[in-house]
Design a protein around this motif. Structure first.
Motif, PDB file in Angstrom:
ATOM      1  N   TYR A  36       0.833  -1.197   0.000  1.00 52.80           N
ATOM      2  CA  TYR A  36       0.000   0.000   0.000  1.00 52.80           C
ATOM      3  C   TYR A  36       0.874   1.255   0.000  1.00 52.80           C
ATOM      4  O   TYR A  36       0.578   2.221  -0.700  1.00 52.80           O
ATOM      5  N   ALA A  52      -5.667   0.627   2.864  1.00 58.10           N
ATOM      6  CA  ALA A  52      -5.400   1.762   1.981  1.00 58.10           C
ATOM      7  C   ALA A  52      -5.811   3.058   2.664  1.00 58.10           C
ATOM      8  O   ALA A  52      -5.103   4.067   2.581  1.00 58.10           O
ATOM      9  N   ALA A  56      -7.154  -5.115  -3.231  1.00 53.71           N
ATOM     10  CA  ALA A  56      -6.780  -4.160  -2.189  1.00 53.71           C
ATOM     11  C   ALA A  56      -7.765  -4.196  -1.039  1.00 53.71           C
ATOM     12  O   ALA A  56      -8.971  -4.322  -1.239  1.00 53.71           O
TER      13      ALA A  56
END
Length: 112
Positions: free
Chosen positions: A3, A39, A34
């Motif tokens: 990330y 994130a 993801a």
């Protein structure tokens, strides 16, 4: 780590303040699903900081991390004689061991 790396890639691509969607797009482009929470955490921690500031801050922490083995200690006076005597014995051991060659390439050949 992926990330942070995708965040840095976005910055290198000209986006000074990448969003969660930017990170997800970069990771998705290489086939990685993801995690939005991770994130979001990266974006919130890096918000308002420049890459130069982050590198400078991280460099301070690298000083405390060992980068490898230390230098070996020099032998004491007279310590070289036993080391010299053991060298031929080590060479004999190396010569006595049969050299085994393995053709086990798990089905993959270099030039197949």
């Amino acid at each position: 780590m992926r990330y942070v790396a995708s965040y840095l890639l976005a910055v290198l691509g000209g986006n000074e303040h990448p969003s969660v969607a930017d990170i997800e797009n970069i990771l998705g482009a290489v086939g990685i699903d993801a995690d939005g929470e991770k994130a979001k955490l990266v974006v919130s921690k890096l918000k308002g900081k420049t890459i130069s500031e982050l590198i400078a801050e991280g460099s301070k922490h690298l000083v405390s991390v060992s980068g490898g083995g230390g230098a070996s200690a020099a032998p004491a006076t007279g310590g070289s004689a036993p080391a010299a005597a053991s060298a031929p014995a080590e060479e004999k051991k190396k010569k006595e061991e049969p050299k085994e060659e393995s053709d086990d390439d798990m089905g993959f050949g270099l030039f197949d």
